[in-house]
Scaffold this active site. Structure first.
Site, PDB file in Angstrom:
ATOM      1  N   HIS A  12     -10.168  20.035  13.581  1.00  0.00           N
ATOM      2  CA  HIS A  12     -10.133  19.045  12.490  1.00  0.00           C
ATOM      3  C   HIS A  12      -9.905  17.626  12.993  1.00  0.00           C
ATOM      4  O   HIS A  12      -9.903  16.675  12.203  1.00  0.00           O
ATOM      5  CB  HIS A  12      -9.029  19.439  11.506  1.00  0.00           C
ATOM      6  CG  HIS A  12      -7.690  19.398  12.134  1.00  0.00           C
ATOM      7  ND1 HIS A  12      -7.295  20.246  13.138  1.00  0.00           N
ATOM      8  CD2 HIS A  12      -6.644  18.580  11.939  1.00  0.00           C
ATOM      9  CE1 HIS A  12      -6.073  19.948  13.525  1.00  0.00           C
ATOM     10  NE2 HIS A  12      -5.650  18.940  12.821  1.00  0.00           N
ATOM     11  N   ASP A  13      -9.676  17.498  14.322  1.00  0.00           N
ATOM     12  CA  ASP A  13      -9.457  16.160  14.899  1.00  0.00           C
ATOM     13  C   ASP A  13     -10.655  15.687  15.714  1.00  0.00           C
ATOM     14  O   ASP A  13     -10.645  14.545  16.202  1.00  0.00           O
ATOM     15  CB  ASP A  13      -8.264  16.182  15.869  1.00  0.00           C
ATOM     16  CG  ASP A  13      -6.946  16.417  15.191  1.00  0.00           C
ATOM     17  OD1 ASP A  13      -6.040  16.964  15.839  1.00  0.00           O
ATOM     18  OD2 ASP A  13      -6.818  16.062  13.992  1.00  0.00           O
TER      19      ASP A  13
ATOM     20  N   GLU B 140      -0.517  23.026  20.798  1.00  0.00           N
ATOM     21  CA  GLU B 140      -1.423  21.893  20.886  1.00  0.00           C
ATOM     22  C   GLU B 140      -0.723  20.899  21.813  1.00  0.00           C
ATOM     23  O   GLU B 140       0.165  20.158  21.396  1.00  0.00           O
ATOM     24  CB  GLU B 140      -1.678  21.246  19.526  1.00  0.00           C
ATOM     25  CG  GLU B 140      -2.769  20.194  19.637  1.00  0.00           C
ATOM     26  CD  GLU B 140      -2.588  18.991  18.737  1.00  0.00           C
ATOM     27  OE1 GLU B 140      -1.443  18.711  18.330  1.00  0.00           O
ATOM     28  OE2 GLU B 140      -3.590  18.339  18.428  1.00  0.00           O
TER      29      GLU B 140
ATOM     30  N   ASP C 101     -12.932  24.753  -2.939  1.00  0.00           N
ATOM     31  CA  ASP C 101     -12.125  24.342  -4.099  1.00  0.00           C
ATOM     32  C   ASP C 101     -12.359  25.323  -5.246  1.00  0.00           C
ATOM     33  O   ASP C 101     -13.501  25.551  -5.654  1.00  0.00           O
ATOM     34  CB  ASP C 101     -12.534  22.922  -4.535  1.00  0.00           C
ATOM     35  CG  ASP C 101     -11.923  22.541  -5.876  1.00  0.00           C
ATOM     36  OD1 ASP C 101     -12.517  21.686  -6.570  1.00  0.00           O
ATOM     37  OD2 ASP C 101     -10.869  23.101  -6.229  1.00  0.00           O
TER      38      ASP C 101
ATOM     39  N   ASP D 295       0.171  26.750  10.958  1.00  0.00           N
ATOM     40  CA  ASP D 295       0.206  25.509  11.724  1.00  0.00           C
ATOM     41  C   ASP D 295       1.642  24.981  11.669  1.00  0.00           C
ATOM     42  O   ASP D 295       2.144  24.646  10.592  1.00  0.00           O
ATOM     43  CB  ASP D 295      -0.762  24.483  11.107  1.00  0.00           C
ATOM     44  CG  ASP D 295      -1.245  23.471  12.136  1.00  0.00           C
ATOM     45  OD1 ASP D 295      -2.436  23.125  12.132  1.00  0.00           O
ATOM     46  OD2 ASP D 295      -0.395  23.032  12.950  1.00  0.00           O
TER      47      ASP D 295
ATOM     48  N   ASP E 221       1.743  22.089  16.578  1.00  0.00           N
ATOM     49  CA  ASP E 221       1.258  20.711  16.577  1.00  0.00           C
ATOM     50  C   ASP E 221       2.007  19.850  17.595  1.00  0.00           C
ATOM     51  O   ASP E 221       3.242  19.817  17.578  1.00  0.00           O
ATOM     52  CB  ASP E 221       1.488  20.159  15.157  1.00  0.00           C
ATOM     53  CG  ASP E 221       0.743  18.865  14.914  1.00  0.00           C
ATOM     54  OD1 ASP E 221      -0.489  18.885  14.968  1.00  0.00           O
ATOM     55  OD2 ASP E 221       1.409  17.848  14.688  1.00  0.00           O
TER      56      ASP E 221
ATOM     57  N   ASN F  29     -10.628  25.155  -8.343  1.00  0.00           N
ATOM     58  CA  ASN F  29     -10.273  24.709  -9.704  1.00  0.00           C
ATOM     59  C   ASN F  29     -10.877  23.363 -10.067  1.00  0.00           C
ATOM     60  O   ASN F  29     -10.396  22.701 -10.988  1.00  0.00           O
ATOM     61  CB  ASN F  29      -8.734  24.658  -9.850  1.00  0.00           C
ATOM     62  CG  ASN F  29      -8.121  23.647  -8.880  1.00  0.00           C
ATOM     63  OD1 ASN F  29      -8.819  23.112  -8.003  1.00  0.00           O
ATOM     64  ND2 ASN F  29      -6.832  23.389  -9.028  1.00  0.00           N
TER      65      ASN F  29
ATOM     66  N   ASP G  36      -8.446  24.726  -1.744  1.00  0.00           N
ATOM     67  CA  ASP G  36      -7.132  25.302  -2.074  1.00  0.00           C
ATOM     68  C   ASP G  36      -7.067  26.773  -1.648  1.00  0.00           C
ATOM     69  O   ASP G  36      -8.060  27.350  -1.207  1.00  0.00           O
ATOM     70  CB  ASP G  36      -6.863  25.166  -3.579  1.00  0.00           C
ATOM     71  CG  ASP G  36      -8.060  25.617  -4.423  1.00  0.00           C
ATOM     72  OD1 ASP G  36      -8.494  24.842  -5.305  1.00  0.00           O
ATOM     73  OD2 ASP G  36      -8.576  26.727  -4.145  1.00  0.00           O
TER      74      ASP G  36
ATOM     75  N   ASP H  64     -10.842  20.374  -8.837  1.00  0.00           N
ATOM     76  CA  ASP H  64     -10.197  19.062  -8.657  1.00  0.00           C
ATOM     77  C   ASP H  64     -10.726  18.354  -7.409  1.00  0.00           C
ATOM     78  O   ASP H  64     -10.222  17.314  -7.017  1.00  0.00           O
ATOM     79  CB  ASP H  64      -8.661  19.207  -8.585  1.00  0.00           C
ATOM     80  CG  ASP H  64      -8.210  19.978  -7.338  1.00  0.00           C
ATOM     81  OD1 ASP H  64      -6.978  20.089  -7.136  1.00  0.00           O
ATOM     82  OD2 ASP H  64      -9.076  20.467  -6.578  1.00  0.00           O
TER      83      ASP H  64
HETATM   84  O1  TEU Z   1      -2.988  15.932  16.605  1.00  0.00           O
HETATM   85  C1  TEU Z   1      -2.360  15.352  17.716  1.00  0.00           C
HETATM   86  C2  TEU Z   1      -3.201  14.324  18.279  1.00  0.00           C
HETATM   87  O2  TEU Z   1      -3.011  13.894  19.370  1.00  0.00           O
HETATM   88  C3  TEU Z   1      -4.256  13.793  17.408  1.00  0.00           C
HETATM   89  O3  TEU Z   1      -3.833  12.504  17.107  1.00  0.00           O
HETATM   90  C4  TEU Z   1      -5.572  13.872  18.133  1.00  0.00           C
HETATM   91  O4  TEU Z   1      -5.386  13.922  19.508  1.00  0.00           O
HETATM   92  C5  TEU Z   1      -6.316  12.637  17.847  1.00  0.00           C
HETATM   93  O5  TEU Z   1      -6.428  12.574  16.464  1.00  0.00           O
HETATM   94  C6  TEU Z   1      -7.675  12.734  18.495  1.00  0.00           C
HETATM   95  O6  TEU Z   1      -8.217  11.453  18.375  1.00  0.00           O
HETATM   96  C7  TEU Z   1      -2.117  16.702  15.787  1.00  0.00           C
HETATM   97  C8  TEU Z   1      -2.929  17.192  14.601  1.00  0.00           C
HETATM   98  O7  TEU Z   1      -3.971  18.042  15.072  1.00  0.00           O
HETATM   99  C9  TEU Z   1      -3.473  15.974  13.894  1.00  0.00           C
HETATM  100  O8  TEU Z   1      -4.348  16.353  12.829  1.00  0.00           O
HETATM  101  C10 TEU Z   1      -2.296  15.204  13.340  1.00  0.00           C
HETATM  102  O9  TEU Z   1      -2.791  14.007  12.756  1.00  0.00           O
HETATM  103  C11 TEU Z   1      -1.301  14.835  14.449  1.00  0.00           C
HETATM  104  O10 TEU Z   1      -1.029  15.909  15.339  1.00  0.00           O
HETATM  105  C12 TEU Z   1       0.031  14.460  13.825  1.00  0.00           C
HETATM  106  O11 TEU Z   1       0.583  15.618  13.239  1.00  0.00           O
HETATM  107 CA    CA Z   2      -8.641  22.640  -5.776  1.00  0.00          CA
END
Ligand code: TEU
Ligand code: CA
Length: 560
Positions: free
Chosen positions: A332-333, A259, A22, A99, A200, A24, A30, A26
């Site tokens: 991130h998932d 994905e 971050d 993405d 995605d 700034n 960013d 908040d």
């Molecule tokens: O994720 C697709 C997806 O299947 C996810 O729901 C993931 O498998 C699940 O969270 C695992 O438990 C993509 C993106 O990576 C995710 O961040 C988004 O939330 C989702 O699509 C909808 O765009």
């Molecule tokens: Ca910020």
């Protein structure tokens, strides 16, 4: 020999902007924050950045709900800030992959606003609308974020499909106007100079004829949209990707990775085929599903190293010569692999990284994985931010699930484990922000942070630098990227060992993926004498009579 390509020889780093840096105060990461870390990324050795969505969005799903594909989310900065990051990466010889979230838009996108305005709207058929069936939802599909996948729209008296949140209506890819608009937008980004796309849930864009119910497991409240017969790998998905390739991708020199939720090796051979008529590679999710219980993600499962090795080896064997593989444990998932399949220690993180990075395919490093960042002790549900976890807690406790037991599973599996701020130093909020962070900072930042690890030659960070250098710069780089793969000792409960056989060189990778020391017997035809030790965490294990004494979490790589 496999056809060479820069994206096969790359190491990709995924940035989840909200939690990266971050600038700034908040409390939200960013684009200027990313700009300030380009030297850190270049020094790590990665050459491609995959940027999770930065487009305009109401953030119902942290940017995976896009309301304008050609503008930047205000919280992340401006298009000028984006251009500065793109320029900064290119100036360092690095590339930027966007993405692409086009299975659905935000319900605040102008397309959907027009579509929902009236049944006669010109964009009505850009989304998936259905009348009620027997007075209720059109089929039994459930959203990945709990509840039905159908939302009733009072204005026009119909339901619309949303496989994710109700603010993420699915686009109708059967409509050529939708495909055309998406391809035009992609071309716009390519002309700006981006170097590729992570796509995605791209396996979900072609829905099955008639939208049939999907099978339900006992106790399940809805049919799983990702179950066979649901929305994954639908009837026209390959036609649409071939069209995308013809109209956009083939005109540029891009890294493309799908994905592909629900993908099998057979489907992956089509999506990522060597002829290059669709995508360069795909993410598979079988390995990160192995430790889920019988009731899916929110039921506890058991980790088994032989099962993980078997799955990873299957993907190595079945794609070789047919399609290119991707390699990831984190994103991130997913929860942090250092906690999920390690014991949270730096040694465990280094060992897991070695097992992943020396396989065949393009490796993906998720922000903080290079530091050995771990899952976060969130405690009560109030400390979570992720719509998937929060909705699951509400729905499942509402259906009678014990809150404490469920919370213990959420603690292990929640996507928020990957979304705590990157730990830059031991200062306030781990150097992520001078303000109030949007999500809690993992309390272990005092000792687990980039500044400390840059000073420590044995840190996870310096191990990642060595792994990436081995693949990107060393004299062994071609062997690491293009050699074949052969799993050794599949049944061993502690050791993940494999060969990377090639014409000139063979690599031997041995990882003790356990907290206990162990003695591992080398295959007869593989004496180590004359082999060159390329990487080793801890003192080189001596081969006594063909047996290697390995310390807990020890990883070693030889070339011969
Ligand atoms: O994720 C697709 C997806 O299947 C996810 O729901 C993931 O498998 C699940 O969270 C695992 O438990 C993509 C993106 O990576 C995710 O961040 C988004 O939330 C989702 O699509 C909808 O765009
Ligand atoms: Ca910020």
């Amino acid at each position: 020999m496999e056809q060479r390509a820069w994206w096969k020889e790359s190491v990709v780093y995924q940035i989840y902007p909200r939690s990266f840096c971050d600038s700034n105060g908040d409390g939200i990461g960013d684009l200027p924050g990313i700009l300030s870390k380009l030297d850190y990324l270049h020094d790590l050795g990665v050459n491609v950045i995959w940027l999770s969505p930065v487009y305009r969005s109401p953030n119902d799903d942290n940017g995976y709900d896009i309301s304008d594909y050609q503008d930047i989310m205000a919280e992340f900065g401006t298009m000028a800030d984006f251009d500065a990051v793109l320029e900064g990466l290119h100036a360092r010889g690095m590339k930027l992959v966007m993405d692409l979230v086009v299975n659905h838009t935000s319900d605040e996108h102008a397309w959907f606003v027009e579509s929902r305005a009236s049944k006669d709207s010109a964009k009505r058929d850009w989304y998936i609308w259905r009348p009620a069936k027997d007075g209720g939802v059109p089929n039994n599909w459930g959203s990945s974020f709990s509840g039905s996948a159908w939302e009733w729209d009072e204005t026009t008296g119909e339901y619309y499909l949303h496989c994710f949140s109700r603010k993420q209506p699915d686009l109708n890819w059967d409509n050529p106007a939708v495909r055309g608009a998406v391809f035009d937008m992609m071309d716009w980004w390519c002309r700006k100079g981006v170097d590729g796309f992570r796509m995605d849930v791209i396996s979900m864009i072609s829905k099955p004829e008639g939208l049939p119910d999907t099978p339900m497991r006992p106790g399940q409240l809805y049919g799983d949209v990702m179950a066979p017969g649901g929305t994954c790998n639908g009837p026209h998905v390959h036609d649409y990707l071939k069209e995308m390739n013809r109209r956009v991708l083939s005109r540029y020199d891009l890294l493309t990775v799908g994905e592909t939720a629900g993908v099998t090796v057979e489907e992956a051979q089509r999506y990522a085929n060597a002829e290059g008529t669709e995508l360069g590679m795909v993410f598979q999710f079988e390995h990160v599903g192995l430790d889920c219980g019988p009731g899916g993600k929110w039921t506890a499962g058991q980790f088994s190293l032989p099962a993980l090795k078997e799955n990873l080896a299957k993907w190595q064997y079945e794609l070789e010569g047919k399609a290119w593989n991707s390699l990831f444990f984190c994103n991130h998932d997913q929860p942090r692999v250092a906690s999920r399949w390690g014991d949270g220690s730096p040694a465990g993180a280094k060992c897991l990284a070695t097992a992943l990075h020396l396989m065949r395919g393009t490796p993906y490093v998720y922000q903080g994985e290079e530091l050995g960042m771990t899952n976060c002790p969130f405690g009560p549900i109030e400390n979570y931010r992720d719509i998937e976890s929060l909705n699951a807690f509400r729905e499942l406790t509402g259906a009678g699930r014990d809150p404490e037991e469920l919370l213990s599973v959420i603690a292990q599996k929640s996507r928020d484990n990957a979304r705590t701020p990157v730990q830059w130093d031991d200062g306030p909020n781990a150097g992520f922000t001078t303000g109030e962070p949007w999500i809690m900072v993992n309390p272990n930042y005092k000792t687990l942070n980039a500044a400390a690890e840059e000073r420590d030659p044995d840190s996870v960070l310096n191990w990642f630098k060595a792994l990436i250098r081995l693949r990107r710069e060393s004299e062994w780089r071609d062997a690491v990227v293009y050699n074949s793969f052969r799993l050794l000792d599949p049944e061993h409960e502690q050791v993940f060992a494999y060969l990377r056989p090639g014409e000139e060189t063979t690599l031997l990778v041995v990882c003790n993926l356990s907290a206990e020391k162990c003695v591992w017997t080398l295959p007869e035809d593989l004496p180590l004498d004359g082999a060159k030790l390329l990487l080793c965490s801890g003192p080189e294990p001596k081969a006594e009579g063909g047996a290697l004494a390995l310390a807990p979490w020890q990883a070693a790589v030889w070339a011969r």
